[in-house]
Design a protein around this motif. Structure first.
Motif, mmCIF file in Angstrom:
data_model
loop_
_atom_site.group_PDB
_atom_site.id
_atom_site.type_symbol
_atom_site.label_atom_id
_atom_site.label_comp_id
_atom_site.label_asym_id
_atom_site.label_seq_id
_atom_site.Cartn_x
_atom_site.Cartn_y
_atom_site.Cartn_z
ATOM 1 N N ASN A 25 0.848 -1.194 0.000
ATOM 2 C CA ASN A 25 0.000 0.000 0.000
ATOM 3 C C ASN A 25 0.888 1.249 0.000
ATOM 4 N N ASP A 26 0.712 2.072 -1.023
ATOM 5 C CA ASP A 26 1.551 3.270 -1.134
ATOM 6 C C ASP A 26 1.170 4.356 -0.134
ATOM 7 N N THR A 27 0.020 4.240 0.491
ATOM 8 C CA THR A 27 -0.409 5.231 1.485
ATOM 9 C C THR A 27 0.240 4.945 2.829
ATOM 10 N N VAL A 28 1.032 5.880 3.291
ATOM 11 C CA VAL A 28 1.711 5.740 4.580
ATOM 12 C C VAL A 28 0.783 6.238 5.682
ATOM 13 N N LYS A 29 0.566 5.409 6.687
ATOM 14 C CA LYS A 29 -0.299 5.783 7.815
ATOM 15 C C LYS A 29 0.559 6.303 8.966
ATOM 16 N N LEU A 30 0.366 7.579 9.287
ATOM 17 C CA LEU A 30 1.145 8.199 10.351
ATOM 18 C C LEU A 30 0.621 7.782 11.720
#
Length: 353
Positions: A172-177
Motif C-alpha cells: 500500500n503506497d499510502t503511509v499511515k502516520l
C-alpha cells in the motif's frame, strides 16, 4: 483555551466558562470579548514520528490450519515468530535505518496469506511526509526482491524457509502516520469553522491554519482587500477608498469613482436635454392646433356672402306637439354637433328680367 479579562458574561460572544472575573474563550477564539477567530495556532509536535506501510504476502507450500486463527495457539506463535525474524532480515540494513518491526494484522487461507504492517520511525522534520514517502519506496523494493525469488527446494519451503508467490505481493503506497495532526487541528479550531482549518508550515513550524493565514502556501490573495473567515468559508472583503471601488471574488477589479460620476452626470444631462426638447415640441404642437381651430371659425366671415340665416325652428312630430314633457325632454338632451354636418354654401339667385 484563551482567557479574556475585564469582560462580563453578557459581553462574551464565544465563551465556555465565566468565573466571576474573566471570560474563558472557547477553542479558536480570542479577544477581550472572545469575538475574534484565531487564524493560526501551533500544533503539539512530538520529537519522533512513526508510520506504517501495509504489506500483503502469500507464503506457499504451507497449509493453513484452524490453529492459525487462534493467536494463543503454538502453531500461530511459531509461524509469526518465523515470519517476523525473516522480515527483520529483509528490511534491516543501512538503507532503511527507520525500520523498527513488523506487526502481523491477520493470517488468511490461501496457503498462508500474511497481512502485516511495516513500522518505520524517524525524528520529526518539516519534510516528514516526503521522508516517509521515500521510505515506503524502499520497503516496496525490498519485499518485491524477497518474494520474487523462485522456490526450487519445496521440502525446505514446507519446513525451514519461507517461499512466496511473488505475483500476490501487495504494498500500500499510502503511509499511515502514528500521529494525526489534522485531527488535532480540527479539535482545537473554532467549532463552526473547523472544516476550513488544515495543517501547514508557518515560519518553519507546523501549525493549524486557514486560507486567511498570512505566509501559507495556499493563502487566499485578496489583493488590496482583507481575508475574513466566515461560516461559508474564507472570503475577501474589498475596500472602498476615496477614489476607487474594488470588487470581485479576490478584489481583483476596480472602478474609478470620478469616471462613474462623469458617466452618470453625462447621462443625466442628456436626459434633461431630451425632456426640454420634448416640452418645446409639445408646446409648438399645441399652438399649431389652436391656430387651425381659429382659422376655421373665421372662414365664413372672410367669404363676404350676402344674405342672412334665419332660425326656422325644429320640426316636431305630431306625437310631440301636444306633449310638453316630451318636447322639454328632447330639447334638454339636444346637443348640437358640427362633427358630421355639411352645409352647402348658399347661392344668390338673381331675378329673371
Amino acid at each position: 483555551m484563551t482567557v479574556s479579562r475585564w469582560s462580563t458574561p453578557a459581553q462574551c460572544q464565544s465563551w465556555e466558562m465565566w468565573d466571576g472575573q474573566e471570560c474563558i474563550c472557547a477553542p479558536g477564539f480570542f479577544g477581550e470579548e472572545c469575538q475574534s477567530l484565531s487564524y493560526s495556532f501551533p500544533l503539539d509536535v512530538p520529537n519522533v514520528i512513526n508510520a506504517t506501510v501495509t504489506v500483503i504476502v502469500k507464503v506457499i507450500h504451507r497449509n493453513f490450519t484452524p490453529d492459525l486463527n487462534n493467536v494463543s495457539s503454538q502453531t500461530y506463535q511459531d509461524f509469526t515468530k518465523e515470519f517476523k525474524q525473516r522480515m527483520d532480515q529483509v528490511y534491516g540494513g543501512d538503507d532503511l535505518t527507520a525500520y523498527r518491526e513488523v506487526i502481523i494484522r491477520n493470517l488468511l487461507n490461501g496457503s498462508i496469506v500474511v497481512d502485516n504492517d511495516v513500522v518505520l520511525e524517524v525524528n520529526y522534520t518539516p519534510e516528514y511526509q516526503q521522508v516517509f514517502s521515500n521510505l515506503s519506496k524502499i520497503v516496496r523494493s525490498k519485499i518485491m526482491n524477497e518474494t520474487s525469488v523462485v522456490a526450487n527446494d519445496i521440502p525446505k519451503c514446507q519446513d525451514s524457509i519461507l517461499c512466496y508467490n511473488g505475483e500476490a505481493t501487495r504494498v500500500n503506497d499510502t503511509v499511515k502516520l502514528g500521529v494525526n495532526f489534522q485531527e488535532q487541528c480540527t479539535q482545537r479550531a473554532a467549532k463552526d469553522f473547523a472544516k476550513y482549518y488544515y495543517v501547514d508550515e508557518v515560519d518553519g513550524k507546523l501549525a493549524c491554519v486557514t486560507r486567511c493565514t498570512p505566509g501559507t502556501k495556499s493563502q487566499l490573495n485578496c489583493n488590496l482587500g482583507q481575508c475574513r473567515l466566515q461560516r461559508s468559508g474564507p472570503r475577501c472583503l474589498c475596500p472602498n477608498t476615496d477614489t476607487h471601488w474594488y470588487w470581485g471574488e479576490t478584489c481583483e477589479h476596480s472602478t474609478n469613482k470620478s469616471l462613474v460620476y462623469g458617466i452618470v452626470g453625462g447621462v443625466l444631462a442628456v436626459l434633461l436635454l431630451l425632456v426640454i426638447v420634448l416640452i418645446i415640441f409639445l408646446g409648438r404642437s399645441q399652438r399649431k392646433l389652436h391656430r387651425q381651430e381659429y382659422d376655421v371659425s373665421q372662414e365664413w366671415q372672410k367669404e363676404g356672402i350676402p344674405g342672412t340665416f334665419q332660425n326656422m325652428g325644429f320640426w316636431e312630430d305630431k306625437n310631440l306637439q301636444g306633449d310638453r314633457y316630451g318636447r322639454e325632454n328632447v330639447y334638454s338632451h339636444f346637443r348640437p354637433s358640427l362633427g358630421s354636418l355639411h352645409i352647402q354654401r348658399p347661392e344668390v339667385v338673381t331675378g329673371v328680367p
